[in-house]
Scaffold this motif. Structure first.
Motif, PDB file in Angstrom:
ATOM      1  N   ASP A  14      23.246  49.472   0.369  1.00  0.00           N
ATOM      2  CA  ASP A  14      22.558  49.467  -0.561  1.00  0.00           C
ATOM      3  C   ASP A  14      22.106  48.973  -1.927  1.00  0.00           C
ATOM      4  OD1 ASP A  14      20.439  46.545   0.109  1.00  0.00           O
ATOM      5  OD2 ASP A  14      19.592  48.491   0.255  1.00  0.00           O
ATOM      6  N   GLU A  15      22.933  50.489  -2.556  1.00  0.00           N
ATOM      7  CA  GLU A  15      22.280  51.562  -3.884  1.00  0.00           C
ATOM      8  C   GLU A  15      24.056  50.775  -4.505  1.00  0.00           C
ATOM      9  OE1 GLU A  15      19.458  52.893  -4.127  1.00  0.00           O
ATOM     10  OE2 GLU A  15      19.077  51.974  -2.275  1.00  0.00           O
ATOM     11  N   ALA A  16      24.518  50.771  -4.287  1.00  0.00           N
ATOM     12  CA  ALA A  16      26.118  50.170  -4.849  1.00  0.00           C
ATOM     13  C   ALA A  16      25.601  49.354  -5.788  1.00  0.00           C
ATOM     14  CB  ALA A  16      26.812  50.651  -4.308  1.00  0.00           C
ATOM     15  N   LEU A  17      26.035  49.654  -7.056  1.00  0.00           N
ATOM     16  CA  LEU A  17      26.588  49.101  -8.223  1.00  0.00           C
ATOM     17  C   LEU A  17      27.299  47.387  -7.857  1.00  0.00           C
ATOM     18  CD1 LEU A  17      27.319  50.085 -11.593  1.00  0.00           C
ATOM     19  CD2 LEU A  17      25.167  50.014 -11.506  1.00  0.00           C
ATOM     20  N   ARG A  18      26.529  45.595  -7.987  1.00  0.00           N
ATOM     21  CA  ARG A  18      27.743  44.858  -7.796  1.00  0.00           C
ATOM     22  C   ARG A  18      28.503  44.546  -8.878  1.00  0.00           C
ATOM     23  NH1 ARG A  18      25.574  47.151  -3.325  1.00  0.00           N
ATOM     24  NH2 ARG A  18      23.897  45.620  -1.988  1.00  0.00           N
ATOM     25  N   ILE A  19      29.736  44.549  -8.580  1.00  0.00           N
ATOM     26  CA  ILE A  19      30.852  43.596  -9.604  1.00  0.00           C
ATOM     27  C   ILE A  19      32.189  43.158  -9.056  1.00  0.00           C
ATOM     28  CG2 ILE A  19      32.407  44.714 -11.873  1.00  0.00           C
ATOM     29  CD1 ILE A  19      30.968  46.918 -12.201  1.00  0.00           C
ATOM     30  N   GLY A  20      32.097  42.183  -9.149  1.00  0.00           N
ATOM     31  CA  GLY A  20      33.089  41.342  -8.599  1.00  0.00           C
ATOM     32  C   GLY A  20      33.104  39.988  -9.213  1.00  0.00           C
ATOM     33  N   GLY A  21      34.043  38.466  -8.931  1.00  0.00           N
ATOM     34  CA  GLY A  21      34.034  37.548  -9.054  1.00  0.00           C
ATOM     35  C   GLY A  21      32.969  37.155  -8.726  1.00  0.00           C
ATOM     36  N   GLU A  22      33.014  36.017  -9.664  1.00  0.00           N
ATOM     37  CA  GLU A  22      31.186  34.927  -9.695  1.00  0.00           C
ATOM     38  C   GLU A  22      31.396  34.462  -8.715  1.00  0.00           C
ATOM     39  OE1 GLU A  22      28.071  35.727 -10.474  1.00  0.00           O
ATOM     40  OE2 GLU A  22      28.675  37.456 -12.115  1.00  0.00           O
ATOM     41  N   GLY A  23      32.942  33.866  -8.289  1.00  0.00           N
ATOM     42  CA  GLY A  23      32.198  33.325  -6.731  1.00  0.00           C
ATOM     43  C   GLY A  23      32.520  33.610  -5.413  1.00  0.00           C
ATOM     44  N   ASN A  24      32.597  34.741  -6.122  1.00  0.00           N
ATOM     45  CA  ASN A  24      33.509  36.052  -4.893  1.00  0.00           C
ATOM     46  C   ASN A  24      32.262  35.831  -3.306  1.00  0.00           C
ATOM     47  OD1 ASN A  24      35.569  35.104  -5.892  1.00  0.00           O
ATOM     48  ND2 ASN A  24      35.975  37.302  -5.696  1.00  0.00           N
ATOM     49  N   HIS A  25      31.140  35.231  -2.462  1.00  0.00           N
ATOM     50  CA  HIS A  25      30.738  34.795  -1.581  1.00  0.00           C
ATOM     51  C   HIS A  25      31.410  35.186  -0.562  1.00  0.00           C
ATOM     52  CE1 HIS A  25      28.759  33.440  -5.060  1.00  0.00           C
ATOM     53  NE2 HIS A  25      27.624  34.454  -5.195  1.00  0.00           N
ATOM     54  N   GLY A  26      32.785  35.106  -0.534  1.00  0.00           N
ATOM     55  CA  GLY A  26      32.851  35.399   1.722  1.00  0.00           C
ATOM     56  C   GLY A  26      33.041  33.982   1.880  1.00  0.00           C
ATOM     57  N   ASP A  27      33.105  32.423   0.857  1.00  0.00           N
ATOM     58  CA  ASP A  27      33.492  31.701   1.736  1.00  0.00           C
ATOM     59  C   ASP A  27      34.210  31.103   2.897  1.00  0.00           C
ATOM     60  OD1 ASP A  27      31.052  30.648   0.060  1.00  0.00           O
ATOM     61  OD2 ASP A  27      33.103  29.896  -0.830  1.00  0.00           O
ATOM     62  N   GLY A  28      35.392  31.760   2.506  1.00  0.00           N
ATOM     63  CA  GLY A  28      36.871  31.950   3.288  1.00  0.00           C
ATOM     64  C   GLY A  28      36.944  32.010   4.414  1.00  0.00           C
ATOM     65  N   LEU A  29      36.434  34.042   4.646  1.00  0.00           N
ATOM     66  CA  LEU A  29      35.252  34.601   5.718  1.00  0.00           C
ATOM     67  C   LEU A  29      34.540  33.274   7.098  1.00  0.00           C
ATOM     68  CD1 LEU A  29      36.097  36.790   4.080  1.00  0.00           C
ATOM     69  CD2 LEU A  29      34.581  38.064   5.337  1.00  0.00           C
ATOM     70  N   LYS A  30      33.960  32.903   6.293  1.00  0.00           N
ATOM     71  CA  LYS A  30      33.046  31.901   7.019  1.00  0.00           C
ATOM     72  C   LYS A  30      33.898  30.325   7.637  1.00  0.00           C
ATOM     73  CE  LYS A  30      28.320  31.530   5.354  1.00  0.00           C
ATOM     74  NZ  LYS A  30      27.133  31.492   4.913  1.00  0.00           N
ATOM     75  N   MET A  31      34.627  29.857   6.339  1.00  0.00           N
ATOM     76  CA  MET A  31      35.394  28.586   7.176  1.00  0.00           C
ATOM     77  C   MET A  31      36.172  29.281   8.648  1.00  0.00           C
ATOM     78  SD  MET A  31      36.137  26.897   3.025  1.00  0.00           S
ATOM     79  CE  MET A  31      35.700  27.653   2.158  1.00  0.00           C
ATOM     80  N   ALA A  32      36.850  30.322   7.961  1.00  0.00           N
ATOM     81  CA  ALA A  32      38.340  30.956   9.152  1.00  0.00           C
ATOM     82  C   ALA A  32      37.355  31.228   9.907  1.00  0.00           C
ATOM     83  CB  ALA A  32      38.749  32.281   8.340  1.00  0.00           C
ATOM     84  N   CYS A  33      36.285  32.032  10.266  1.00  0.00           N
ATOM     85  CA  CYS A  33      35.473  32.323  11.593  1.00  0.00           C
ATOM     86  C   CYS A  33      35.318  31.110  11.800  1.00  0.00           C
ATOM     87  CB  CYS A  33      34.100  33.135  11.126  1.00  0.00           C
ATOM     88  SG  CYS A  33      35.257  34.967  10.937  1.00  0.00           S
ATOM     89  N   GLU A  34      34.802  29.981  11.681  1.00  0.00           N
ATOM     90  CA  GLU A  34      34.121  29.354  12.714  1.00  0.00           C
ATOM     91  C   GLU A  34      35.867  28.759  13.178  1.00  0.00           C
ATOM     92  OE1 GLU A  34      33.536  25.490   9.435  1.00  0.00           O
ATOM     93  OE2 GLU A  34      33.406  24.314  11.751  1.00  0.00           O
ATOM     94  N   HIS A  35      36.509  29.123  12.847  1.00  0.00           N
ATOM     95  CA  HIS A  35      38.298  28.359  13.743  1.00  0.00           C
ATOM     96  C   HIS A  35      38.013  28.972  14.831  1.00  0.00           C
ATOM     97  CE1 HIS A  35      37.473  24.446  12.038  1.00  0.00           C
ATOM     98  NE2 HIS A  35      37.875  24.964  11.055  1.00  0.00           N
ATOM     99  N   GLY A  36      37.769  30.771  14.546  1.00  0.00           N
ATOM    100  CA  GLY A  36      38.283  32.007  15.216  1.00  0.00           C
ATOM    101  C   GLY A  36      39.013  32.887  15.136  1.00  0.00           C
ATOM    102  N   ALA A  37      38.861  33.341  13.884  1.00  0.00           N
ATOM    103  CA  ALA A  37      39.477  33.847  13.559  1.00  0.00           C
ATOM    104  C   ALA A  37      38.632  35.520  13.936  1.00  0.00           C
ATOM    105  CB  ALA A  37      39.230  34.067  11.348  1.00  0.00           C
ATOM    106  N   TRP A  38      39.989  36.568  13.699  1.00  0.00           N
ATOM    107  CA  TRP A  38      39.160  37.776  14.004  1.00  0.00           C
ATOM    108  C   TRP A  38      39.600  38.971  12.696  1.00  0.00           C
ATOM    109  CZ3 TRP A  38      36.340  39.934  17.569  1.00  0.00           C
ATOM    110  CH2 TRP A  38      36.738  41.517  18.003  1.00  0.00           C
ATOM    111  N   LEU A  39      37.921  39.291  12.977  1.00  0.00           N
ATOM    112  CA  LEU A  39      37.823  40.461  11.748  1.00  0.00           C
ATOM    113  C   LEU A  39      38.001  41.649  11.883  1.00  0.00           C
ATOM    114  CD1 LEU A  39      33.807  39.030  10.430  1.00  0.00           C
ATOM    115  CD2 LEU A  39      37.047  38.300   9.716  1.00  0.00           C
ATOM    116  N   LEU A  40      39.158  41.940  10.796  1.00  0.00           N
ATOM    117  CA  LEU A  40      39.237  43.883  10.474  1.00  0.00           C
ATOM    118  C   LEU A  40      38.901  44.722  10.016  1.00  0.00           C
ATOM    119  CD1 LEU A  40      42.476  43.135  11.794  1.00  0.00           C
ATOM    120  CD2 LEU A  40      41.149  43.662  13.098  1.00  0.00           C
ATOM    121  N   ASP A  41      38.589  45.623   9.726  1.00  0.00           N
ATOM    122  CA  ASP A  41      38.078  46.436   8.828  1.00  0.00           C
ATOM    123  C   ASP A  41      37.154  46.933   8.093  1.00  0.00           C
ATOM    124  OD1 ASP A  41      40.912  47.843   8.416  1.00  0.00           O
ATOM    125  OD2 ASP A  41      41.121  46.867   6.678  1.00  0.00           O
TER     126      ASP A  41
END
Ligand SMILES: Cc1cc2nc3c(=O)[nH]c(=O)nc-3n(C[C@H](O)[C@H](O)[C@H](O)COP(=O)(O)OP(=O)(O)OC[C@H]3O[C@@H](n4cnc5c(N)ncnc54)[C@H](O)[C@@H]3O)c2cc1C
Length: 458
Positions: free
Chosen positions: A204-231
């Motif tokens: 929570d306290e960490a600064l946020r630095i990263g690509g402006e478009g990086n909101h995890g869209d791909g994760l959501k799309m993959a999870c909708e079709h049953g992808a497993w998440l690691l790490d």
């Protein structure tokens, strides 16, 4: 509906390497990029890439091997990373380095960086890399790139194969068919407060630095079709940023990998500074008020590397982010820590490293097994207030070495591929510098090679 053999989501390093690879193989490709420009987190990065056995290392007299690199990746990853992915990295890393060079990516310098037992951080200018890949993609008539075109959902056909992408462009919804596969290369979620709260509340306290478009869209799309998440349990920030750092102004310095130490607001060390800067970040956030300082002397200052994203300490000085004074007493005063405690901390550290054993934290090297620490004794002395930034989310969808997305039973999800930062299972519990850009280039191309060799029953 538009039809292609491959649809790639995201125009960072993973997506661009994949697009060029697919285009050169003659496939019809659509790359969708959500933002109005390519590059994502890639172009914000420090540009270190982890390769072993290169001509640059040979020229510098550094002995290295693929096996040595694989061993470091497994060791730093705490052996909870998937070995088959690390082996695939090892198998394809040198060829990928050659491929990138062959496509005009310029490798500039070689440095010792976090997690490596030998100097293995090959630097690129990430803007230059994205530009040459874009130039190549434009030469290929079968590759189409659309900016301002966020992908929204993935669709399956009657046989259960992912074969369409819904996306927006020009204010309308569109559908693109992908006969041989969809490759998710949409990066991580460093810019999604929703995801960070869910998966990394400790940051929570960490600064946020990263690509402006990086909101995890791909994760959501993959999870909708049953992808497993690691790490996900290993998500951590990166230590070494000045609290004023943000995406536009990068104020990072890693003097501890050249021989500096890190102290908290009480003037005490709290960690072995040669560890991965991710692990240092976890410890730093636990310190009183979350404040810590890198402390070093003139011997370390002389190891600065001009124009380097991590080791250009003179730049930090020019930006007025460093305290520089002639005595430890003055230094303690600048950073408001008890002088006698700071002097004791440094005396104990100097004694420990001179005798080869740091009694407090066991530091024996500068970075992972590499380099010899030197005592902090030569004026002037320096202090750099440092904190943690959430830069990159090294966790996400499970994939096999061919980049096919896996479900919780380790079965492939037909038609779905992923590469780059949105994949999990590669870094495990730790992070080795340069392995993220490295895995983008390696697995982006491997995914394409696998997708294109498959004959599809449509
Ligand atoms: C400050 C900083 C320093 C770093 N330094 C290093 C380093 O030295 N070495 C290293 O190995 N790693 C480093 N990293 C990490 C590394 O840069 C990233 O992990 C890597 O660049 C990710 O590449 P990618 O292609 O997976 O994603 P990105 O480069 O982030 O590209 C993903 C793209 O997908 C787009 N996108 C997102 N959602 C959609 C959607 N729905 N539809 C279409 N497009 C979408 C995004 O806009 C973005 O352009 C650093 C990161 C940062 C922020």
């Amino acid at each position: 509906m538009e039809s292609y053999e491959l649809v790639i989501l995201g125009g960072g390093l993973a997506g661009m390497c994949a697009a060029v690879e697919a285009g050169e193989q003659g496939a019809s490709v659509l790359l969708l990029e959500k933002q109005d420009e390519l590059g994502g987190s890639t172009v914000l990065s420090s540009g270190y890439m982890a390769f072993a056995g290169t001509d640059m290392q040979e020229k510098a007299g550094i002995e290295d091997s693929t096996q040595y690199l694989v061993d470091d990746l497994l060791e730093v990853g705490g052996a909870v990373n998937r070995k088959e992915l690390i082996d695939a990295y090892g198998q394809h890393q040198l060829e990928t380095y050659t491929w990138l060079k062959g496509h005009g990516v310029e490798f500039r310098t070689l440095q010792a960086v976090s997690g490596h037992s030998v100097p293995r951080g090959h630097t690129i200018d990430p803007h230059q890399a994205i530009q040459v890949l874009y130039k190549r993609a434009k030469e290929l008539p079968n590759v189409k790139i659309r900016l301002n075109a966020p992908a929204k959902r993935l669709l399956k056909n009657a046989e259960g194969r992912i074969d369409q992408v819904l996306f927006e462009a020009d204010g309308k919804e569109h559908t693109a068919a992908a006969a041989k596969g969809v490759l998710l290369a949409s990066g991580g979620f460093a810019k999604s407060e929703e995801f960070l709260k869910l998966f990394a509340p400790h940051l929570d306290e960490a600064l946020r630095i990263g690509g402006e478009g990086n909101h995890g869209d791909g994760l959501k799309m993959a999870c909708e079709h049953g992808a497993w998440l690691l790490d996900l349990p290993y998500l951590s920030g990166t230590y070494g940023f000045h609290p004023s750092a943000n995406s536009a102004v990068k104020s990072q310095g890693l003097a501890f990998y050249k021989g500096g130490i890190i102290v908290n607001q009480d003037g005490k060390r709290f960690v072995n500074e040669s560890l991965s800067y991710k692990l240092l970040g976890n410890e730093a956030l636990r310190q009183p008020e979350g404040i810590s300082y890198q402390i070093w002397d003139q011997t370390v200052m002389e190891k600065a590397v001009g124009d380097d994203p991590l080791y250009d300490f003179d730049l930090l000085k020019r930006r007025r982010l460093l305290y520089q004074v002639d005595t430890l007493e003055e230094l303690a005063d600048c950073i408001d820590v008890p002088v006698e405690v700071l002097e004791n901390t440094i005396a104990l550290y100097n004694k420990g490293i001179e005798s080869g054993s740091d009694p407090e934290f066991g530091r024996k090297s500068l970075t992972h097994h590499y380099g010899k620490p030197t005592p902090i004794e030569k004026a002037p002395f320096y202090a750099f207030e440092s904190t943690v930034a959430m830069l990159a989310t090294y966790a996400g969808v499970a994939v096999n070495p061919q980049g096919q997305v896996l479900n919780p039973y380790n079965e492939t999800i037909p038609g779905l591929y992923a590469a780059g930062e949105l994949t999990g299972g590669f870094h495990g519990a730790g992070y080795v510098t340069g392995s993220s850009l490295g895995k983008c280039a390696i697995f982006g191309r491997l995914a394409v090679q696998d997708a294109l060799k498959k004959t599809t029953v449509v």
